[in-house]
Design a protein around this motif. Sequence first.
Motif, PDB file in Angstrom:
ATOM      1  N   UNK A 134       0.844  -1.197   0.000  1.00 54.63           N
ATOM      2  CA  UNK A 134       0.000   0.000   0.000  1.00 54.63           C
ATOM      3  C   UNK A 134       0.882   1.250   0.000  1.00 54.63           C
ATOM      4  N   UNK A 135       0.493   2.267  -0.776  1.00 59.54           N
ATOM      5  CA  UNK A 135       1.204   3.549  -0.732  1.00 59.54           C
ATOM      6  C   UNK A 135       0.178   4.675  -0.711  1.00 59.54           C
ATOM      7  N   UNK A 136       0.633   5.905  -0.483  1.00 59.18           N
ATOM      8  CA  UNK A 136      -0.304   7.017  -0.261  1.00 59.18           C
ATOM      9  C   UNK A 136      -1.027   7.487  -1.517  1.00 59.18           C
ATOM     10  N   UNK A 137      -0.668   6.928  -2.663  1.00 56.79           N
ATOM     11  CA  UNK A 137      -1.346   7.300  -3.901  1.00 56.79           C
ATOM     12  C   UNK A 137      -0.673   8.421  -4.661  1.00 56.79           C
ATOM     13  N   UNK A 138       0.320   9.080  -4.032  1.00 60.61           N
ATOM     14  CA  UNK A 138       0.988  10.210  -4.685  1.00 60.61           C
ATOM     15  C   UNK A 138       2.466   9.955  -4.919  1.00 60.61           C
ATOM     16  N   UNK A 139       3.139   9.410  -3.902  1.00 60.46           N
ATOM     17  CA  UNK A 139       4.570   9.135  -4.031  1.00 60.46           C
ATOM     18  C   UNK A 139       4.882   7.715  -3.579  1.00 60.46           C
ATOM     19  N   UNK A 140       5.885   7.125  -4.204  1.00 64.37           N
ATOM     20  CA  UNK A 140       6.325   5.772  -3.850  1.00 64.37           C
ATOM     21  C   UNK A 140       7.731   5.875  -3.277  1.00 64.37           C
ATOM     22  N   UNK A 141       7.896   5.465  -2.017  1.00 68.90           N
ATOM     23  CA  UNK A 141       9.205   5.463  -1.381  1.00 68.90           C
ATOM     24  C   UNK A 141       9.833   4.089  -1.609  1.00 68.90           C
ATOM     25  N   UNK A 142      10.897   4.041  -2.397  1.00 65.91           N
ATOM     26  CA  UNK A 142      11.516   2.769  -2.741  1.00 65.91           C
ATOM     27  C   UNK A 142      12.441   2.228  -1.648  1.00 65.91           C
ATOM     28  N   UNK A 143      12.892   3.087  -0.737  1.00 68.82           N
ATOM     29  CA  UNK A 143      13.841   2.646   0.296  1.00 68.82           C
ATOM     30  C   UNK A 143      13.298   1.515   1.172  1.00 68.82           C
ATOM     31  N   UNK A 144      12.102   1.660   1.773  1.00 72.41           N
ATOM     32  CA  UNK A 144      11.590   0.552   2.589  1.00 72.41           C
ATOM     33  C   UNK A 144      11.329  -0.714   1.783  1.00 72.41           C
ATOM     34  N   UNK A 145      10.989  -0.552   0.494  1.00 64.69           N
ATOM     35  CA  UNK A 145      10.769  -1.716  -0.367  1.00 64.69           C
ATOM     36  C   UNK A 145      12.089  -2.451  -0.578  1.00 64.69           C
ATOM     37  N   UNK A 146      13.156  -1.693  -0.829  1.00 66.59           N
ATOM     38  CA  UNK A 146      14.487  -2.290  -1.012  1.00 66.59           C
ATOM     39  C   UNK A 146      14.911  -3.031   0.251  1.00 66.59           C
ATOM     40  N   UNK A 147      14.697  -2.407   1.407  1.00 67.97           N
ATOM     41  CA  UNK A 147      15.077  -3.042   2.687  1.00 67.97           C
ATOM     42  C   UNK A 147      14.335  -4.360   2.876  1.00 67.97           C
ATOM     43  N   UNK A 148      13.020  -4.316   2.676  1.00 71.40           N
ATOM     44  CA  UNK A 148      12.201  -5.505   2.887  1.00 71.40           C
ATOM     45  C   UNK A 148      12.581  -6.631   1.923  1.00 71.40           C
ATOM     46  N   UNK A 149      12.755  -6.294   0.654  1.00 67.14           N
ATOM     47  CA  UNK A 149      13.066  -7.313  -0.346  1.00 67.14           C
ATOM     48  C   UNK A 149      14.461  -7.902  -0.134  1.00 67.14           C
ATOM     49  N   UNK A 150      15.393  -7.090   0.346  1.00 68.45           N
ATOM     50  CA  UNK A 150      16.731  -7.598   0.659  1.00 68.45           C
ATOM     51  C   UNK A 150      16.651  -8.638   1.765  1.00 68.45           C
ATOM     52  N   UNK A 151      15.908  -8.331   2.821  1.00 60.31           N
ATOM     53  CA  UNK A 151      15.784  -9.264   3.951  1.00 60.31           C
ATOM     54  C   UNK A 151      15.096 -10.559   3.526  1.00 60.31           C
ATOM     55  N   UNK A 152      14.106 -10.448   2.646  1.00 56.00           N
ATOM     56  CA  UNK A 152      13.410 -11.649   2.168  1.00 56.00           C
ATOM     57  C   UNK A 152      14.322 -12.538   1.322  1.00 56.00           C
ATOM     58  N   UNK A 153      15.293 -11.925   0.652  1.00 60.84           N
ATOM     59  CA  UNK A 153      16.174 -12.686  -0.244  1.00 60.84           C
ATOM     60  C   UNK A 153      17.377 -13.300   0.471  1.00 60.84           C
ATOM     61  N   UNK A 154      17.662 -12.835   1.695  1.00 62.17           N
ATOM     62  CA  UNK A 154      18.863 -13.309   2.380  1.00 62.17           C
ATOM     63  C   UNK A 154      18.720 -14.775   2.801  1.00 62.17           C
TER      64      UNK A 154
END
Length: 201
Positions: A134-154
């Motif tokens: 979910x995002x606010x509909x106006x801006x997408x912050x990629x930093x938390x997505x990168x963090x989460x996906x990195x942890x899932x891939x480790x």
Amino acid sequence: MLVKIEQIKETGLKLEEPIALKLLGDALSGADSGDDTGFRAASPATLKASLRKVSGGVLLEGQFSAHVTSECKRCLGPVDMKVPVSFTLNLVPESLVRGDDFLKKEDESAMEKKERAQGEVGGSFELEDADEEVFDGKTIDLDPIVREQLLLAMPMNAVCREDCKGLCPQCGINWNEAKCSCETKPVDPRLAALKNIKLDN
């Protein structure tokens, strides 16, 4: 790394953005979550991503490779490895999640069916196959997505090589480098006390 919705045109948006070493390091060390993975980031990375407006939301496809170091779980020696990270996310505006603009949502549902009929939704997979964020509909912050996906891939842990022999549990010598004369046959702990019994003839 912020992306504004108006940056995503009809043809989509392709990005190639640097991922700071600090962002990777904080994710792995648990600076935000408190859960240390035991891995350390060795260098910055580069995120390659594409964003496309789909069904009222945004389809995000991204990939990067993280260069990390750790200790071998068997011999405690240094491990240097690259972890490939690849993900596909369906980013949904908060307004749709809350059910705002019901008529608009119905229109978007019809648009989604049309896109599926044309075989244009996410290439070779259905949109439902993508994880939802979910995002606010106006801006997408990629930093938390990168963090989460990195942890899932480790991986859960690392080994210096598949045939690593580890350490002797008695003297601690590295069996990859030398041999020891310790008794390596496992002893049933329930029978260990019997080893000290002396029998009289």
